[in-house]
Scaffold this active site. Structure first.
Site, PDB file in Angstrom:
ATOM      1  N   HIS A 217       0.725  -1.363   0.020  1.00  0.00           N
ATOM      2  CA  HIS A 217      -0.128   0.088  -0.103  1.00  0.00           C
ATOM      3  C   HIS A 217       0.742   1.143   0.022  1.00  0.00           C
ATOM      4  CE1 HIS A 217       0.036   1.485   4.414  1.00  0.00           C
ATOM      5  NE2 HIS A 217       0.210   0.071   4.540  1.00  0.00           N
ATOM      6  N   ASP A 236       5.855   1.676   6.884  1.00  0.00           N
ATOM      7  CA  ASP A 236       4.641   1.661   6.546  1.00  0.00           C
ATOM      8  C   ASP A 236       3.678   2.410   5.792  1.00  0.00           C
ATOM      9  OD1 ASP A 236       1.887   0.319   6.687  1.00  0.00           O
ATOM     10  OD2 ASP A 236       1.741   1.160   8.886  1.00  0.00           O
ATOM     11  N   GLU A 270      -5.184   2.207   2.305  1.00  0.00           N
ATOM     12  CA  GLU A 270      -5.494   1.063   3.298  1.00  0.00           C
ATOM     13  C   GLU A 270      -5.691   1.210   4.724  1.00  0.00           C
ATOM     14  OE1 GLU A 270      -3.489  -1.831   6.141  1.00  0.00           O
ATOM     15  OE2 GLU A 270      -2.800   0.230   5.780  1.00  0.00           O
ATOM     16  N   GLU A 271      -4.853   2.428   5.196  1.00  0.00           N
ATOM     17  CA  GLU A 271      -4.823   3.055   6.474  1.00  0.00           C
ATOM     18  C   GLU A 271      -6.265   3.542   6.865  1.00  0.00           C
ATOM     19  OE1 GLU A 271      -2.518   2.389   8.343  1.00  0.00           O
ATOM     20  OE2 GLU A 271      -0.429   2.548   7.416  1.00  0.00           O
ATOM     21  N   ASP A 298       3.417  -5.433   3.439  1.00  0.00           N
ATOM     22  CA  ASP A 298       3.203  -4.519   4.248  1.00  0.00           C
ATOM     23  C   ASP A 298       3.996  -4.373   5.415  1.00  0.00           C
ATOM     24  OD1 ASP A 298       2.251  -2.259   5.492  1.00  0.00           O
ATOM     25  OD2 ASP A 298       0.275  -3.018   5.454  1.00  0.00           O
ATOM     26  N   HIS A 375       2.977   4.862  12.016  1.00  0.00           N
ATOM     27  CA  HIS A 375       1.957   5.816  12.176  1.00  0.00           C
ATOM     28  C   HIS A 375       2.204   7.272  12.721  1.00  0.00           C
ATOM     29  CE1 HIS A 375      -0.774   2.137  11.912  1.00  0.00           C
ATOM     30  NE2 HIS A 375      -0.365   2.360  10.896  1.00  0.00           N
TER      31      HIS A 375
END
Ligand code: BES
Ligand code: ZN
Length: 407
Positions: A217, A236, A270-271, A298, A375
């Site tokens: 992603h 990520d 995706e998130e 991922d 994140h």
């Protein structure tokens, strides 16, 4: 004056995160109330299902999303604010608002289940490709990809980063020799950032509908200020993005001619609850495409201070395909694997599983030892190891070649 400016970050950090984050989110989300959520008398069940102790303000009450938290549990309506809370609590979810019936028209049960090979069979072909993989392009690409402020799926920089990625893929495709039948397209969504699909045509017309997919992603998120907080997303999932791009480059440049078609997918959103991959899986199911296998990449770059391994996800995946993936690691990679779990809806493989297709997922380590900085603004290149990513590129190449050639 300088003193005053120095106080600004202090002042900002004193504001509750919810106040900072929510107004920006609010702009983008619109309630979608449809018929599935009415009971047999036609009365809306949405408000019964809402978690009433959540922080619902007058304005937010209309902003509802349909959220699935587990495979066998009915989905729940939640506000966007509640959805962001799930995130910070590390509760995994799939936002199914726009794809409530994903795959219903074409479930696995309707299709003949195919057996995966017991062992890798095309060593010579695979090795000729993986010998060409290097870290050089991955490094340069990831440096550029993490320089966008955020790759949040609704942001302008998320669109710019996606356009940049598209151009890199296009350049590889344009330089391909005439006998390599490969193309790239954007898969557009109702939000700013597109997904991207690159496709090698297969040589067997009878297998034209049988697709092998390698994916990652492209979006990133800062969980505290989603829409514009700095989010380099190096691991990520910048790592997966450049890993599969390197696999793709080597296949194109070395004249890969698959038997079945092979596709590389870079998903948007995706998130936000696997939105991009659900849209594509739904489209493929509607078109009755026969996806032979899908492998999600991922987070492929973090090693930490433990011995280097692959983490092979064993929950919510196709177990036969996962056994085959392990045999590929044993055959072609220089490091071992450990079995690990990631929970429901952890990444885009879950969208394909939901649509009834076999999917597998490998990550950088045992889940419990994976990158602690994701994140946040600290998910940076400096924490990553490009040689580790190279092992995943080997796996992606072998997955594409073996499953495209096998009977
Ligand atoms: N990359 C993560 C999943 C992950 C975490 C893989 C740790 C390997 C190690 C993914 O982008 C993610 O954040 N998923 C969410 C769920 C998603 C639907 C919002 C999660 O795991 O909480
Ligand atoms: Zn991710």
């Amino acid at each position: 004056m300088v003193k005053l400016l120095q106080l600004v970050p202090l002042f900002l950090s004193a504001i509750p995160v919810t106040i900072l984050a929510r107004p920006y989110e609010k702009v983008f989300h619109i309630a979608t109330l449809n018929n599935h959520h009415k009971n047999k008398d036609g009365v809306s069940t949405i408000f019964d299902e809402m978690n009433t102790d959540a922080r619902i303000t007058g304005v937010d009450e209309d902003e509802l999303r349909l959220i699935q938290l587990d495979e066998d549990e009915p989905p729940k309506w939640m506000t966007v604010g509640e959805r962001m809370d799930l995130y910070r609590k590390k509760t995994k979810f799939m936002d199914i608002t726009d794809y409530p019936d994903l795959g219903d028209s074409y479930k696995a049960a309707e299709r003949t289940r195919r057996q995966f090979p017991i062992q890798p069979q095309f060593q010579q072909e695979v090795e000729s490709f993986i010998n060409q993989l290097t870290t050089k392009h991955m490094e340069a690409n990831l440096r550029k990809f993490t320089s966008f402020r955020t790759r949040y799926y609704r942001s302008n920089t998320g669109k710019e980063s996606s356009n940049w990625l598209y151009k890199q893929i296009l350049r590889i495709v344009e330089d391909a020799e005439d006998d390599v039948d490969v193309s790239v397209r954007k898969f557009k969504h109702p939000w700013t950032q597109s997904s991207i699909i690159a496709r090698f045509e297969g040589s067997d017309p009878q297998k034209e509908n049988e697709v092998v997919i390698v994916s990652a992603h492209q979006d990133s998120v800062n969980m505290w200020i989603p829409s514009f907080g700095r989010s380099p997303g190096a691991d990520d999932d910048g790592s997966g993005t450049v890993t599969i791009l390197e696999a793709f480059r080597v296949l194109v440049e070395n004249g890969f001619k698959p038997v079945r078609p092979v596709e590389f997918h870079w998903y948007s959103a995706e998130e936000a609850g696997l939105l991009g991959s659900q849209a594509i899986a739904q489209d493929y199911a509607k078109e009755k495409k026969d996806v032979v296998a899908m492998l999600q990449n991922d987070m492929t770059g973090y090693v930490g201070n433990k011995p280097e391994t692959f983490g092979v996800i064993v929950d919510y995946v196709d177990s036969d395909l996962t056994i085959f993936v392990k045999s590929l690691i044993e055959e072609y990679a220089a490091i071992p694997y450990v079995d690990t779990k990631c929970g429901y809806a952890c990444s885009d493989h879950a969208s394909w599983r939901k649509a009834g297709y076999p999917s597998a997922f490998t990550i950088e380590t045992d889940f419990k030892d994976s990158n602690p900085y994701i994140h946040t603004s600290n998910d940076v290149i400096e924490n990553l190891d490009f040689n580790h990513m190279l092992e995943f590129a080997k796996l992606s190449v072998s997955f594409a070649v073996e499953l495209s050639y096998s009977n």
